[in-house]
Motif scaffolding. Structure first.
Motif, mmCIF file in Angstrom:
data_model
loop_
_atom_site.group_PDB
_atom_site.id
_atom_site.type_symbol
_atom_site.label_atom_id
_atom_site.label_comp_id
_atom_site.label_asym_id
_atom_site.label_seq_id
_atom_site.Cartn_x
_atom_site.Cartn_y
_atom_site.Cartn_z
ATOM 1 N N LYS A 238 0.828 -1.215 0.000
ATOM 2 C CA LYS A 238 0.000 0.000 0.000
ATOM 3 C C LYS A 238 0.861 1.264 0.000
ATOM 4 O O LYS A 238 0.557 2.230 -0.701
ATOM 5 C CB LYS A 238 -0.946 0.020 1.200
ATOM 6 N N ASP A 239 1.921 1.273 0.805
ATOM 7 C CA ASP A 239 2.822 2.435 0.826
ATOM 8 C C ASP A 239 3.375 2.717 -0.574
ATOM 9 O O ASP A 239 3.438 3.872 -1.008
ATOM 10 C CB ASP A 239 3.994 2.196 1.791
ATOM 11 N N ILE A 240 3.751 1.667 -1.268
ATOM 12 C CA ILE A 240 4.300 1.820 -2.615
ATOM 13 C C ILE A 240 3.229 2.348 -3.563
ATOM 14 O O ILE A 240 3.476 3.254 -4.374
ATOM 15 C CB ILE A 240 4.872 0.484 -3.123
ATOM 16 N N GLU A 241 2.023 1.798 -3.447
ATOM 17 C CA GLU A 241 0.927 2.235 -4.312
ATOM 18 C C GLU A 241 0.570 3.704 -4.072
ATOM 19 O O GLU A 241 0.258 4.440 -5.007
ATOM 20 C CB GLU A 241 -0.308 1.350 -4.100
ATOM 21 N N GLU A 242 0.613 4.120 -2.816
ATOM 22 C CA GLU A 242 0.313 5.522 -2.499
ATOM 23 C C GLU A 242 1.342 6.443 -3.145
ATOM 24 O O GLU A 242 1.006 7.536 -3.626
ATOM 25 C CB GLU A 242 0.290 5.735 -0.981
ATOM 26 N N ASN A 243 2.581 6.007 -3.171
ATOM 27 C CA ASN A 243 3.624 6.818 -3.793
ATOM 28 C C ASN A 243 3.408 6.935 -5.300
ATOM 29 O O ASN A 243 3.526 8.018 -5.877
ATOM 30 C CB ASN A 243 5.002 6.219 -3.503
ATOM 31 N N TYR A 244 3.078 5.810 -5.948
ATOM 32 C CA TYR A 244 2.775 5.863 -7.380
ATOM 33 C C TYR A 244 1.592 6.790 -7.652
ATOM 34 O O TYR A 244 1.591 7.551 -8.620
ATOM 35 C CB TYR A 244 2.443 4.467 -7.906
ATOM 36 N N ALA A 245 0.581 6.726 -6.785
ATOM 37 C CA ALA A 245 -0.630 7.511 -6.997
ATOM 38 C C ALA A 245 -0.364 9.020 -6.922
ATOM 39 O O ALA A 245 -1.023 9.815 -7.596
ATOM 40 C CB ALA A 245 -1.697 7.120 -5.976
ATOM 41 N N LYS A 246 0.591 9.409 -6.097
ATOM 42 C CA LYS A 246 0.945 10.832 -5.998
ATOM 43 C C LYS A 246 1.564 11.339 -7.293
ATOM 44 O O LYS A 246 1.428 12.514 -7.640
ATOM 45 C CB LYS A 246 1.930 11.040 -4.843
ATOM 46 N N LYS A 247 2.242 10.435 -7.992
ATOM 47 C CA LYS A 247 2.950 10.837 -9.215
ATOM 48 C C LYS A 247 2.107 10.644 -10.469
ATOM 49 O O LYS A 247 2.373 11.278 -11.485
ATOM 50 C CB LYS A 247 4.248 10.027 -9.343
ATOM 51 N N ARG A 248 1.122 9.741 -10.381
ATOM 52 C CA ARG A 248 0.293 9.443 -11.551
ATOM 53 C C ARG A 248 -1.174 9.567 -11.153
ATOM 54 O O ARG A 248 -1.772 8.619 -10.648
ATOM 55 C CB ARG A 248 0.604 8.039 -12.073
ATOM 56 N N LYS A 249 -1.709 10.733 -11.374
ATOM 57 C CA LYS A 249 -3.025 11.088 -10.831
ATOM 58 C C LYS A 249 -4.174 10.225 -11.380
ATOM 59 O O LYS A 249 -5.234 10.148 -10.778
ATOM 60 C CB LYS A 249 -3.326 12.565 -11.117
ATOM 61 N N ALA A 250 -3.983 9.574 -12.507
ATOM 62 C CA ALA A 250 -5.071 8.817 -13.125
ATOM 63 C C ALA A 250 -5.222 7.401 -12.565
ATOM 64 O O ALA A 250 -6.136 6.678 -12.956
ATOM 65 C CB ALA A 250 -4.863 8.750 -14.635
ATOM 66 N N LEU A 251 -4.378 6.991 -11.641
ATOM 67 C CA LEU A 251 -4.460 5.624 -11.124
ATOM 68 C C LEU A 251 -5.735 5.424 -10.310
ATOM 69 O O LEU A 251 -6.140 6.304 -9.550
ATOM 70 C CB LEU A 251 -3.236 5.300 -10.265
ATOM 71 N N PRO A 252 -6.377 4.249 -10.417
ATOM 72 C CA PRO A 252 -7.639 4.013 -9.707
ATOM 73 C C PRO A 252 -7.452 3.914 -8.196
ATOM 74 O O PRO A 252 -6.420 3.446 -7.713
ATOM 75 C CB PRO A 252 -8.128 2.679 -10.289
ATOM 76 N N GLN A 253 -8.476 4.331 -7.454
ATOM 77 C CA GLN A 253 -8.445 4.322 -5.997
ATOM 78 C C GLN A 253 -8.790 2.946 -5.419
ATOM 79 O O GLN A 253 -8.345 2.586 -4.322
ATOM 80 C CB GLN A 253 -9.448 5.356 -5.459
ATOM 81 N N GLU A 254 -9.594 2.167 -6.142
ATOM 82 C CA GLU A 254 -10.105 0.908 -5.606
ATOM 83 C C GLU A 254 -9.029 -0.074 -5.113
ATOM 84 O O GLU A 254 -9.210 -0.687 -4.047
ATOM 85 C CB GLU A 254 -11.003 0.214 -6.657
ATOM 86 N N PRO A 255 -7.926 -0.252 -5.834
ATOM 87 C CA PRO A 255 -6.891 -1.164 -5.313
ATOM 88 C C PRO A 255 -6.350 -0.728 -3.956
ATOM 89 O O PRO A 255 -6.133 -1.569 -3.070
ATOM 90 C CB PRO A 255 -5.801 -1.095 -6.395
ATOM 91 N N ARG A 256 -6.143 0.572 -3.763
ATOM 92 C CA ARG A 256 -5.638 1.064 -2.478
ATOM 93 C C ARG A 256 -6.682 0.926 -1.376
ATOM 94 O O ARG A 256 -6.357 0.647 -0.227
ATOM 95 C CB ARG A 256 -5.184 2.517 -2.620
ATOM 96 N N ASP A 257 -7.944 1.090 -1.733
ATOM 97 C CA ASP A 257 -9.018 0.929 -0.747
ATOM 98 C C ASP A 257 -9.090 -0.517 -0.264
ATOM 99 O O ASP A 257 -9.301 -0.776 0.927
ATOM 100 C CB ASP A 257 -10.369 1.341 -1.353
ATOM 101 N N LEU A 258 -8.929 -1.466 -1.178
ATOM 102 C CA LEU A 258 -8.937 -2.882 -0.799
ATOM 103 C C LEU A 258 -7.773 -3.182 0.143
ATOM 104 O O LEU A 258 -7.954 -3.856 1.171
ATOM 105 C CB LEU A 258 -8.854 -3.759 -2.049
ATOM 106 N N LEU A 259 -6.595 -2.679 -0.178
ATOM 107 C CA LEU A 259 -5.438 -2.878 0.699
ATOM 108 C C LEU A 259 -5.668 -2.246 2.066
ATOM 109 O O LEU A 259 -5.328 -2.829 3.099
ATOM 110 C CB LEU A 259 -4.189 -2.275 0.054
#
Length: 279
Positions: A238-259
């Motif tokens: 999740k920490d890694i995904e949050e970092n990617y999401a900060k840099k790539r605004k179009a990434l979906p939220q659902e995977p992070r919500d599941l984590l």
């Protein structure tokens, strides 16, 4: 290369790196704030020596443990210092600055971060050795010996070939990341796979078990994405995904919500006995 390799962080990755860097008879100083983590690390290193080491002719360099209060002693004579602290940019910046302040002028300071580049970590930090700071990201040694080496525009030119050589001699399979890249080489590809796997599960299209089964059936791999995420730790994923999401605004939220839901339930994977699977 003579001298000590200092490893800060005696968690899962730190103890594996301690085994690898001691595998050719050279000394390793392993540092952690928790004495129980250091004790567990020594047992794990010994286990690797009696299993993997029998096949690879491990030469058994010493692994000496240090509490963080003895960081100065642990860094004395180190040619390489590798940080393995949790995946927080502020924490990594703080640790690298501390290592830079204590270590010698010739010490290479490396980050094992899986998502933050060394350029991000040292940006705007006042360091005496920023030209000797580098990303040195390993995967799952010794079983998976791939390691990625990434510098910056100001990295001393001799450091990359030196690390390529030393890593290879210590049983790693080194790859040079030639441009600044969040996620390096493999993790950029793997991030897309695990993110889409999480998305498919979050939408209810298939269960984690079914996704893993079809993944292994088609690609003939021993583990599916959910099994691999459980091994890494869902909090780390999740920490890694949050970092990617900060840099790539179009990434979906659902995977992070599941984590996030899994983490809230205390299901972090193998290390807690349950994640997407029970252990």
């Amino acid at each position: 290369m003579k001298g000590v390799v200092a490893i800060l962080g005696a968690g899962t990755q730190g103890r594996r790196l301690a085994y690898m860097w001691s595998s050719r008879g050279r000394p390793v100083n392993l540092i952690d704030k928790r004495s129980d983590a250091l004790e567990a690390a020594l047992l794990e290193v010994e286990r690797f020596r009696t299993t993997v080491g029998k096949k690879t002719r491990h030469q058994g360099g010493t692994v000496t443990t240090f509490g963080v209060e003895k960081l100065d002693d642990a860094l004395s004579g180190a040619w390489l210092a590798v940080e393995n602290v949790p995946e927080s940019l502020e924490l990594k910046r703080s640790v690298v600055k501390q290592l830079d302040g204590i270590s010698g002028m010739d010490t290479i300071i490396a980050s094992n971060s899986s998502s933050f580049t060394i350029q991000e970590i040292i940006e705007d930090l006042e360091l005496k050795s920023s030209h000797r700071c580098i990303s040195l990201h390993s995967y799952w040694p010794p079983e998976t010996p791939g390691i990625e080496i990434m510098g910056t525009k100001i990295t001393e030119p001799e450091i990359i070939p030196l690390l390529m050589k030393e890593c290879k001699e210590h049983g790693f399979n080194p790859f040079h990341v030639k441009k600044n890249s969040s996620g390096y080489i493999y993790n950029r590809i793997w991030a897309a796979i695990k993110r889409e796997a999480l998305y498919v599960a979050a939408e209810g299209v298939a269960t984690p078990e079914e996704i893993d089964e079809i993944y292994k059936d088609v690609l003939k791999t021993p583990k599916g994405p959910f099994e691999q995420m459980d091994t890494v730790g869902l909090d780390v994923v999740k920490d890694i995904e949050e970092n990617y999401a900060k840099k790539r605004k179009a990434l979906p939220q659902e995977p992070r919500d599941l984590l996030a839901r899994m983490i809230q339930e205390g299901k972090l994977g193998v290390k807690t006995g349950e994640g997407f699977y029970k252990y």
